[in-house]
Scaffold this motif. Sequence first.
Motif, short mmCIF file in Angstrom:
data_model
loop_
_atom_site.label_atom_id
_atom_site.label_comp_id
_atom_site.label_asym_id
_atom_site.label_seq_id
_atom_site.Cartn_x
_atom_site.Cartn_y
_atom_site.Cartn_z
N CYS A 285 47.47 40.34 31.59
CA CYS A 285 46.09 40.37 32.06
C CYS A 285 46.09 40.23 33.68
O CYS A 285 46.67 39.15 33.99
N GLN B 286 40.99 43.82 29.20
CA GLN B 286 40.88 43.56 30.63
C GLN B 286 41.93 44.69 31.34
O GLN B 286 43.00 44.90 30.32
N CYS C 60 40.99 36.12 27.26
CA CYS C 60 39.71 36.43 27.56
C CYS C 60 38.82 36.96 26.59
O CYS C 60 37.78 37.05 26.75
N CYS D 138 43.80 36.47 33.76
CA CYS D 138 44.38 35.25 33.41
C CYS D 138 45.84 35.25 33.28
O CYS D 138 46.41 34.20 33.09
N CYS E 116 43.10 41.17 25.94
CA CYS E 116 43.47 39.67 26.11
C CYS E 116 42.83 38.69 25.26
O CYS E 116 41.72 38.63 25.16
#
Length: 66
Positions: free
Chosen positions: A44, A24, A20, A47, A17
């Motif tokens: 993700c 993830q 991030c 998020c 991701c």
Amino acid sequence: MTDRHQYEDLEATELFCPRCRRAQPVRKHLLLVLPTGNKYVYRCSVCAETVGEKTDNDAQAFEILG
Ligand SMILES: [Zn+2]
């Protein structure tokens, strides 16, 4: 080198991701149902950023819906 089993990407469970900045767990969402197959996006689970997409060539689901 590792002896770990190498998974094919039939079902992605973890993708990188960019938001991030790490791999993830992802959730698969059906985006479009087309006569030629279904389009999915992977988001993700942390998020909700879209981190990947996939189109399969299975038209059966379309017939069921149609
Ligand atoms: Zn994320």
